[in-house]
Design an enzyme around this catalytic site. Structure first.
Site, PDB file in Angstrom:
ATOM      1  N   ALA A 134       7.481  -1.944   2.344  1.00  0.00           N
ATOM      2  CA  ALA A 134       8.180  -1.377   1.180  1.00  0.00           C
ATOM      3  C   ALA A 134       9.341  -0.501   1.635  1.00  0.00           C
ATOM      4  CB  ALA A 134       7.188  -0.569   0.340  1.00  0.00           C
ATOM      5  N   GLY A 140       0.850  -1.194   0.000  1.00  0.00           N
ATOM      6  CA  GLY A 140       0.000   0.000   0.000  1.00  0.00           C
ATOM      7  C   GLY A 140       0.881   1.237   0.000  1.00  0.00           C
ATOM      8  N   GLN A 151       1.355   3.525   2.126  1.00  0.00           N
ATOM      9  CA  GLN A 151       2.105   3.726   3.375  1.00  0.00           C
ATOM     10  C   GLN A 151       2.737   2.423   3.869  1.00  0.00           C
ATOM     11  OE1 GLN A 151       3.115   6.370   4.897  1.00  0.00           O
ATOM     12  NE2 GLN A 151       2.080   7.745   3.465  1.00  0.00           N
ATOM     13  N   SER A 152       3.027   1.510   2.954  1.00  0.00           N
ATOM     14  CA  SER A 152       3.597   0.217   3.334  1.00  0.00           C
ATOM     15  C   SER A 152       4.929   0.377   4.075  1.00  0.00           C
ATOM     16  CB  SER A 152       3.824  -0.609   2.065  1.00  0.00           C
ATOM     17  OG  SER A 152       4.652  -1.714   2.348  1.00  0.00           O
ATOM     18  N   ASN A 153       4.966  -0.147   5.295  1.00  0.00           N
ATOM     19  CA  ASN A 153       6.231  -0.180   6.043  1.00  0.00           C
ATOM     20  C   ASN A 153       7.159  -1.220   5.446  1.00  0.00           C
ATOM     21  OD1 ASN A 153       5.485   1.650   8.304  1.00  0.00           O
ATOM     22  ND2 ASN A 153       3.905   0.094   8.607  1.00  0.00           N
TER      23      ASN A 153
END
Ligand code: PLP
Length: 343
Positions: free
Chosen positions: A78, A72, A74-76
């Site tokens: 990633a 997503g 705000q993917s942590n």
């Protein structure tokens, strides 16, 4: 047990376990402990550091030059994959979903700082859409002569889940083989699957409660079945997890990135009483669930509750909070949260 599975070192371990006395008192729990996996390190910290230690071990040995993953906006996962790839001297490509945006905030901004190459799909957070674009990009890069290592959503593979098998072993070393309720967020399921397996192997008197941040219970059970089987195989362990005993709740979210009022209230209460920062996508939903489940008598108040703080601090800087009015914090009692949920 196979203890020879290759592993890198990204996380500062063991992470501390802290008492949250005021919050425990507020909820009527005898002991509330916060396992601070938000303090792992690796570009801001979080649960993904533990997973990546196993996931990326093969990348170094395999001579890959590029890591690609999805998530997503705000993917942590990633952000932390980008940091780990940079630390290993590799190129990094991210495929991110989410809404249209006009400003880089939170993890999006950090991805830029880490100089990740990013493609966005506006309007979708669906795993299948993200995975399709990752496949297309991987083919493109391979055609250009790159050796690309692709990580699925959340780094949730049997290998990645081992990070949480060993996290439970770590808690066992810190606390002993105690009776406890471990509670944590469930996204792509690797953390939950690893913790379930870890509890079977190292803390058999503990139960693990998962709180879904986006998926249905049925989908989680499917994914957890595959992940726990795969991880157990890697460990050369025969473990039976009775699905009927798995405690997972899917009623504390309204979609992945949708702020929920009960979570906002829980975030404010944790901040006000403990100086503890939670985010609206992951850990805030778990705290709201803990409030609600305690209120409903579904949490044993006499045994320690271990809340795994899986990180996500950059999300706090992505907005979507109503948490500025600190004067209001304590107006939200557990009963208020129940009425908010019932609205
Ligand atoms: C802060 C945070 N907590 C929890 C999770 C969920 O972990 P998993 O994807 O392994 O279920 C994630 C994953 O995206 C996360 O970033």
């Amino acid at each position: 047990m196979n203890d020879k599975i290759p592993r890198l070192h990204f996380a500062n371990l063991p992470t501390p376990i802290e008492h949250a006395e005021s919050l425990a008192k507020h909820l009527g729990l005898k002991t509330l402990l916060i396992k601070r996996d938000d303090l792992t390190g690796l570009a801001g910290g979080g649960n993904k550091a533990r997973k990546l230690e196993f996931e990326l071990a093969g990348v170094v040995k395999g001579g890959y030059d590029t890591v690609i993953t999805i998530g997503g906006q705000q993917s942590n996962h990633a952000r932390m994959t980008a940091a780990a790839a940079r630390k290993l001297g590799l190129d990094v490509k991210l495929v991110l979903g989410g809404e249209e945006f006009d400003e880089y905030k939170g993890n999006m901004l950090l991805n830029k700082v880490l100089d990740a190459d990013i493609r966005y799909i506006n309007g979708s957070d669906e795993d299948a859409d993200l995975a399709a674009l990752m496949e297309e990009w991987t083919e493109e890069l391979t055609g250009e002569g790159k050796k690309v290592y692709a990580l699925p959503i959340g780094g949730s593979t049997p290998l990645g889940s081992l990070g949480y098998v060993y996290a439970i072993k770590e808690i066992r070393e810190q606390m002993g083989d105690i009776e406890a309720t471990i509670i944590l967020p469930v996204g792509s399921c690797g953390t939950f699957a690893g913790a379930l397996l870890g509890a079977k192997l190292f803390m058999p008197r503990a139960t693990v409660t998962g709180v879904s941040i986006s998926r249905t219970k049925a989908n989680i059970l499917d994914r957890v079945r595959d992940l726990t089987r795969g991880s157990a195989q890697l460990l050369e362990e025969e473990v039976f997890i009775d699905e009927n005993t798995i405690r997972v709740y899917d009623n504390y979210h309204e979609g992945y990135a949708v702020p929920v009022e009960a979570a906002q209230a829980a975030i404010r209460t944790a901040a006000r009483l403990e100086g503890l920062l939670l985010d609206y996508i992951y850990t805030g939903k778990v705290m709201a669930a803990l409030f609600d489940l305690t209120l409903k008598g579904l949490i044993n108040k006499e045994i320690p509750v271990i809340f795994i703080h899986t990180g996500g601090l950059p999300i706090v800087f992505a907005g979507k909070h109503t948490g500025n009015d600190y004067g209001k914090c304590l107006k939200y009692s557990v009963n208020d949260i129940r009425s908010i949920r019932n609205k």
